[in-house]
Design an enzyme around this catalytic site. Sequence first.
Site: not given
Ligand SMILES: [Zn+2]
Length: 662
Positions: A453-454, A457
């Site tokens: 997830h990170e 980003h």
């Molecule tokens: Zn997030």
Amino acid sequence: MLEILPKFSELKTQTLEETLNTLIKSAKTEIEKAIPQKDLGLLQTIEDKQEMINRYFAPISALNAGKSSPELSAVYQHCLTTLSHFGTELLHHRDLFEALASIDENTLNETEKACLAYHLRDFKLEGVNLDQGTQARLKVINERLATLCHQFEENVRLSTEAFCLHIESKEKLSGLPASSLALCAEFAKQQGKPGYCVSLDFPIYYAIMQFADNRELRKTLYDAYSTRASNLSAHKDHDNGSLMIEILNLRQEMARLLGFKDYPEYSLKTKMAKDADEVLSFLTRLCKAVKPKAQEELETLKVFAKKHGLETLEAHDIPYYAEKLKQSRFSFSSEEVRQYFPAQKVVKGVFKTVGRLFALDFQAVEHADCMDESVTLYEVKSLSSETLAFLYVDLYTRQGKRQGAWMAECHNRHVFSDGSLQKPVAFLNCNFNPASNKTPALLTHDDITTLFHELGHCLHHLLTEVNLASVSGINNVAWDAVELPSQFLENWAWDFTVLTELAEHIETGESLPQTLFEKMQAAKHFNNGLFLARQLEFACFDFNLHLQQSIKTEADIQAVLDDARASIAVVKPPETNRFQNSFSHIFAGGYAAAYYSYLWAEALSADAFSLFEESDLFNKTLSQRYRKTILAQGAVKPMSELLKAYLQRETKPEALLKAYGL
Ligand SMILES: [Zn+2]
């Protein structure tokens, strides 16, 4: 290349403020000087100066979040105030606004045009173009709202903390896992009481709801929790009733003063959803599809509860029987899964996976100047060995590090007025358990998903090809679309082949067994209909509430909530439920008329991923297209356009249902 990176070993708390003040002063002078230009030069000056401040301050923010000290924290707070004043001062600078507004758009390229448009939008959202009387009223409203929102949050906290139920005998807490019992014993100790104390603190509250065999106790807790900060609570002095009314009316007034029809129209100015109709039809479509599924799941739960002797399943029984049903269907623990995932092997595998997907190479930089020796700096290269970006990866918990996982910018990709290109740099932070004396660091499957997830980003920030800081990377990306690249990448954490490459059992060296993976997948989809129905209830309530032009009483708020429940809720809460009084997301957080964003972004990422799912997870054509049409573009074009270019069709919200296994 490395010399442009921050030197953490040389950051001195004593000189931070002074340096920041010098940078701000220089920014003000240069911007002031550029105002008469009324052309690209002015825009470029603003961008250059803001980026110079940003790249100085970002490592300080990172240090404050990652390895803080009381001295740094104090200085940091001062710096934040200084920066906030500088920002407000700029946005209220009428001459600057007018100079920017008079720039001839025909002289700008697409990126510059977008950049200018965001600047002008922000000025207008501050009311710079309004008369003095209106501006003064806006200031009063903003200050009052800040106070009210803070008070709302305080009331929730105080009302939560005011509850304490003393229980002497362990038998009354039967069913509770040892770790939760320990929390209750610890809380009793703090209260100076023998035995156990139960509180409304979420870890304790939820453990009771899920595990306590004592139905009376569950009901007591449910009633106390669901009436927090209301006039039905035992502690009436923390009632949020009148605060909610005032907050809602002030938001409407503010929106109208700024020239909007209502608060949602104002809120959507920084979102991808273009108007209220689009949000409402998105929610309605999902409600229709989700409700029957949620109903089915509830029926299954009722049958299961009946088999276990419960005649009527009430709201306070649901987490308990859901947990029992889940246990009876798939019994595995996250501890068991964790034994397969040594952190080092996982990180290597994750970078390899992402490298394969986007044709990248992540190379650890030796002897980099990081904030802590456990942090690794990676150079992100193309397969032809061109340096594209840098990434700091900070995986483990440590003293002075804030909780959770997050990505932060360090440098934005930007071309300065002298033509020099600054490549993007990002920080990736998690809070995984570090190695102990006996075992190396092991990751749960949740940890692995978080890492993807990170990293999603970070890639959005690092693979940008845009040359102006405020529209490059994640900057100015519509608020309800920011989670698209992160949630999108999570899907690779749910692929069996990918996971087998990350897995190596700590004792046996075996890879992840397929049977265990299948259980994990089934558990992931368990009761998702009920979960989504609840999220939709919150989202519908929030959005419709903010559409109301005038809220006079608490009953008006309750009526909107009742409507939302009538359209989607399958679990009918008791009359006394006052969930709205502690709904901090919308009354004290940033989710006012924006709670739908959670589902919105998930729907986008599910839709984006569906193309891979239909072909293969490492389809080069698709991954290149995704990179070029979405990751590379920053905020130059609206996300709806970018997504259409990638999907080569309109988006389909229903993709979300498939992702949830419905
Ligand atoms: Zn997030």
